[in-house]
Design a protein around this motif. Structure first.
Motif, PDB file in Angstrom:
ATOM      1  N   LEU A   1      34.285  34.475  41.268  1.00  0.00           N
ATOM      2  CA  LEU A   1      35.368  33.429  42.136  1.00  0.00           C
ATOM      3  C   LEU A   1      35.115  32.335  41.312  1.00  0.00           C
ATOM      4  O   LEU A   1      33.867  31.818  40.636  1.00  0.00           O
ATOM      5  N   PRO A   2      36.202  31.617  40.974  1.00  0.00           N
ATOM      6  CA  PRO A   2      36.246  30.169  40.288  1.00  0.00           C
ATOM      7  C   PRO A   2      35.398  29.286  40.887  1.00  0.00           C
ATOM      8  O   PRO A   2      35.527  29.168  42.296  1.00  0.00           O
ATOM      9  N   ARG A   3      34.719  28.664  40.128  1.00  0.00           N
ATOM     10  CA  ARG A   3      34.097  27.420  40.977  1.00  0.00           C
ATOM     11  C   ARG A   3      34.206  26.086  39.947  1.00  0.00           C
ATOM     12  O   ARG A   3      34.560  26.048  38.846  1.00  0.00           O
ATOM     13  N   PRO A   4      34.076  24.963  40.903  1.00  0.00           N
ATOM     14  CA  PRO A   4      34.475  23.540  39.941  1.00  0.00           C
ATOM     15  C   PRO A   4      33.396  23.302  38.823  1.00  0.00           C
ATOM     16  O   PRO A   4      34.116  22.780  37.913  1.00  0.00           O
ATOM     17  N   ASN A   5      32.192  23.945  39.029  1.00  0.00           N
ATOM     18  CA  ASN A   5      31.462  23.634  37.634  1.00  0.00           C
ATOM     19  C   ASN A   5      31.289  24.870  36.476  1.00  0.00           C
ATOM     20  O   ASN A   5      30.941  24.818  35.569  1.00  0.00           O
ATOM     21  N   GLY A   6      32.327  25.679  36.921  1.00  0.00           N
ATOM     22  CA  GLY A   6      32.572  26.988  35.923  1.00  0.00           C
ATOM     23  C   GLY A   6      31.378  27.832  35.839  1.00  0.00           C
ATOM     24  O   GLY A   6      31.148  28.969  34.953  1.00  0.00           O
ATOM     25  N   ARG A   7      30.223  27.740  36.734  1.00  0.00           N
ATOM     26  CA  ARG A   7      28.958  28.866  36.771  1.00  0.00           C
ATOM     27  C   ARG A   7      29.249  29.665  38.225  1.00  0.00           C
ATOM     28  O   ARG A   7      29.978  29.482  39.104  1.00  0.00           O
ATOM     29  N   VAL A   8      28.833  31.036  37.698  1.00  0.00           N
ATOM     30  CA  VAL A   8      28.908  31.987  38.716  1.00  0.00           C
ATOM     31  C   VAL A   8      28.252  31.664  40.122  1.00  0.00           C
ATOM     32  O   VAL A   8      26.982  30.878  39.929  1.00  0.00           O
TER      33      VAL A   8
END
Length: 292
Positions: free
Chosen positions: A30-37
Motif C-alpha cells: 500500500l502506498p505510504r506518505p514516506n514511501g516505506r512499507v
C-alpha cells in the motif's frame, strides 16, 4: 476519484501463489506518505502466507516477528514460507518477507485447531466511554490542511477514537510519569469484512501497528508531530486468545513499561465490546527524539 480503503487493503492482502512453489507468494504494498512499507501490512501478509500452508481449521494463536529493513512501497514483496512442524494440534511456520532478495521481515507463527480447556480472562476496564461518545481521528484530520492528514482521511482503513486527548498534533497536557503512558483507543475497520476468521486475525495484526508505540510518546510528553522525531518498529509479538472481528469495535488498553537506549516498549490488551479479551500484543520500537 474517491478510493475505498477497505477494498484497497483487502487487495493488498490477496497474495498471489507461485505456480512453481506452493510455499511462496507475492503481494503488493500500500502506498505510504514516506514511501516505506507499513509494518502492519507486511505482518498481516506474512501471517496470511503462512496460513495458506496450514491444515484447514487451524488458526494463528501467536506470532513473533522482527522488522529487519525498511521496505519500499513501490516494489512487490515475496513471502517465502518454511514448514517447521505439523503436530496433532499445533502447526508452526516461518515466513521471510523479501525485497531484492533480502528479508525485510522474519516471522514465526504458531497455529492451533480449536480445543476445549481452561477458560478465563482479565476483565475489561470499567466505565470506559463507548466509541459513539468519542471523536474520530478522521474528524480531527479533516480539519488539518496537510498531505499526511489527507492521507489519513482518504486511505487509512481503520477508524481510531481515543479515550482522552489524542497526541497527533500536540502532547497530552495531562501526561504524568506515574500513569505509565496508559491510554485507551477504540478501533474498527471502516467497512464490513468477509466472514473469514483467518483474515480478521491478520487484519488485527495490520491495525495494531498504527498505535503500538504511541504510549511511549505519551508518557514522555511528546506527540507524533515532535520536531526531529524518528520512530520505527523493531519487533512484534502477538497472541490471539479468542475469535475476533475487526469490523466491530475493539478497545485497545495500552501501556509502556520501559524506554531506554533509543528504544521503547509498548504493550496492549484488546477487548471486544462484550468485555472478552481477544488478544495481547507487545512491540519494541526505535524512538529517537531531541533530548531536552
Amino acid at each position: 476519484m474517491t478510493t475505498d480503503p477497505i477494498a484497497t487493503t483487502l487487495a493488498a492482502l490477496d497474495l498471489v501463489a507461485d505456480p512453481a512453489d506452493p510455499d511462496q507468494f507475492t503481494g503488493p504494498s500500500l502506498p505510504r506518505p514516506n514511501g516505506r512499507v507499513f509494518g502492519g501490512q507486511v505482518i498481516a501478509q506474512s501471517l496470511l502466507a503462512a496460513g495458506r500452508t496450514v491444515p484447514e481449521g487451524r488458526l494463528p494463536h501467536s506470532m513473533h516477528g522482527y522488522f529487519l529493513r525498511a521496505g519500499d512501497d513501490r516494489e512487490p514483496i515475496t513471502f517465502a514460507v518454511e514448514r517447521l512442524r505439523d503436530g496433532r494440534s499445533f502447526t508452526a511456520r516461518r515466513t521471510h518477507a523479501l525485497q531484492g532478495g533480502v528479508p525485510i521481515l522474519s516471522m514465526i507463527a504458531s497455529f492451533q485447531e480449536e480445543q476445549p480447556g481452561l477458560d478465563y480472562d482479565e476483565p475489561m476496564p470499567r466505565g470506559v466511554p463507548g466509541p459513539e461518545e468519542l471523536t474520530s481521528a478522521f474528524e480531527l484530520f479533516a480539519q488539518v490542511d496537510h498531505p499526511v492528514a489527507k492521507f489519513w482521511v482518504d486511505e487509512v482503513a481503520f477508524d481510531l477514537r481515543h479515550v482522552g486527548p489524542p497526541i497527533y498534533l500536540r502532547p497530552d497536557p495531562h501526561h504524568e510519569r506515574e500513569l505509565g503512558g496508559r491510554q485507551m483507543i477504540w478501533m474498527r475497520s471502516r467497512g464490513p469484512l468477509p466472514d473469514d476468521p483467518m483474515l480478521h486475525r491478520a487484519m488485527l495484526a495490520f491495525a495494531c501497528d498504527q498505535v503500538m508505540l504511541e504510549p511511549i510518546l505519551r508518557r514522555s510528553g511528546r506527540s507524533w508531530s515532535t520536531p526531529g522525531l524518528s520512530i520505527a518498529s523493531l519487533d512484534h509479538a502477538m497472541w490471539w486468545h479468542r475469535d475476533v472481528r475487526v469490523d466491530e469495535w475493539l478497545l485497545y488498553v495500552q501501556s509502556t513499561p520501559n524506554a531506554h537506549g533509543g528504544r521503547g516498549l509498548g504493550a496492549a490488551r484488546v477487548f471486544r465490546q462484550d468485555g472478552s479479551l481477544v488478544a495481547s500484543i507487545a512491540q519494541e520500537g526505535m524512538v529517537r527524539v531531541p533530548l531536552d
